[in-house]
Design a protein around this motif. Structure first.
Motif, short mmCIF file in Angstrom:
data_model
loop_
_atom_site.label_atom_id
_atom_site.label_comp_id
_atom_site.label_asym_id
_atom_site.label_seq_id
_atom_site.Cartn_x
_atom_site.Cartn_y
_atom_site.Cartn_z
N THR A 3 3.38 6.00 6.59
CA THR A 3 4.56 5.33 6.02
C THR A 3 5.83 5.40 6.58
O THR A 3 6.77 4.72 7.13
CB THR A 3 4.62 6.10 4.58
OG1 THR A 3 3.60 5.79 3.68
CG2 THR A 3 5.98 5.36 3.65
N THR A 93 10.49 -4.20 2.39
CA THR A 93 10.70 -3.50 1.16
C THR A 93 9.93 -2.46 1.16
O THR A 93 8.72 -2.31 1.88
CB THR A 93 10.62 -4.44 -0.15
OG1 THR A 93 9.22 -4.97 -0.03
CG2 THR A 93 11.51 -5.81 0.14
N PRO A 94 10.16 -1.28 0.11
CA PRO A 94 9.05 -0.20 -0.08
C PRO A 94 7.72 -0.65 -0.49
O PRO A 94 6.77 -0.15 0.05
CB PRO A 94 10.00 0.53 -1.02
CG PRO A 94 11.54 0.21 -0.77
CD PRO A 94 11.40 -1.14 -0.47
N GLU A 95 7.92 -1.75 -1.31
CA GLU A 95 6.56 -2.41 -1.70
C GLU A 95 5.61 -2.95 -0.49
O GLU A 95 4.37 -2.80 -0.53
CB GLU A 95 6.97 -3.44 -2.87
CG GLU A 95 7.47 -2.77 -4.10
CD GLU A 95 8.89 -2.76 -3.77
OE1 GLU A 95 9.56 -1.80 -4.81
OE2 GLU A 95 9.48 -3.28 -2.96
N LEU A 96 6.45 -3.71 0.35
CA LEU A 96 5.67 -4.11 1.53
C LEU A 96 5.18 -3.18 2.51
O LEU A 96 4.21 -3.14 2.76
CB LEU A 96 6.38 -5.21 2.32
CG LEU A 96 6.91 -6.48 1.69
CD1 LEU A 96 7.91 -7.44 2.47
CD2 LEU A 96 5.51 -7.35 1.65
N ALA A 98 4.35 -0.23 1.59
CA ALA A 98 3.34 0.68 0.76
C ALA A 98 2.01 -0.26 0.97
O ALA A 98 0.86 0.52 1.20
CB ALA A 98 3.70 1.07 -0.41
N LEU A 99 2.05 -1.28 0.89
CA LEU A 99 1.07 -2.50 1.05
C LEU A 99 0.44 -2.24 2.37
O LEU A 99 -0.99 -2.32 2.42
CB LEU A 99 1.38 -3.73 0.54
CG LEU A 99 0.19 -4.60 0.35
CD1 LEU A 99 -0.98 -4.30 -0.43
CD2 LEU A 99 0.70 -6.15 0.02
#
Length: 119
Positions: A3, A93-96, A98-99
């Protein structure tokens, strides 16, 4: 680690630096070598030292730690990092992130877990 790596390499400053180095390395090969030694190579070595300990504990199968690190890092950079470099997206983005990390680790662990080669 993964991360933090993806967060770092997808920052606007890092993307701009990477684009500059790639664009100018043909004219200034020494700049490319310096970047390579101070960024990718050091990162592979750092992760490689961690992976050796995981290998010693039997958590992942034994292999060349630098090559194993290169594989994991390449998997991590295959998503939003590549999309940023070519301008497909404007920000990670944090979501991208993390994915991307979840996908990279999933592939990596399936490939390097003990017994994976027997399947």
């Amino acid at each position: 680690f993964c991360t933090g790596l993806v967060e770092k390499v997808t920052s606007p400053d890092t993307i701009a630096l990477y684009r500059l180095v790639v664009a100018e390395a043909g004219r200034f090969p020494e700049m490319g070598r310096i970047f390579y030694d101070r960024a990718p190579r050091q990162t592979w070595q750092l992760l490689g030292r961690f992976l050796v300990r995981a290998m010693d504990r039997g958590e992942i199968r034994r292999g060349d730690p630098i090559e194993t690190a290169r594989i994991l890092i390449s998997l991590c950079l295959a998503g939003c990092h590549q999309r940023l470099l070519v301008g497909e997206i404007d920000a990670a983005t944090p979501e991208l992130i993390a994915l991307d990390v979840a996908r990279a680790l999933g592939v990596f662990l399936r490939a390097f877990e003990i017994g994976a080669m027997a399947r």
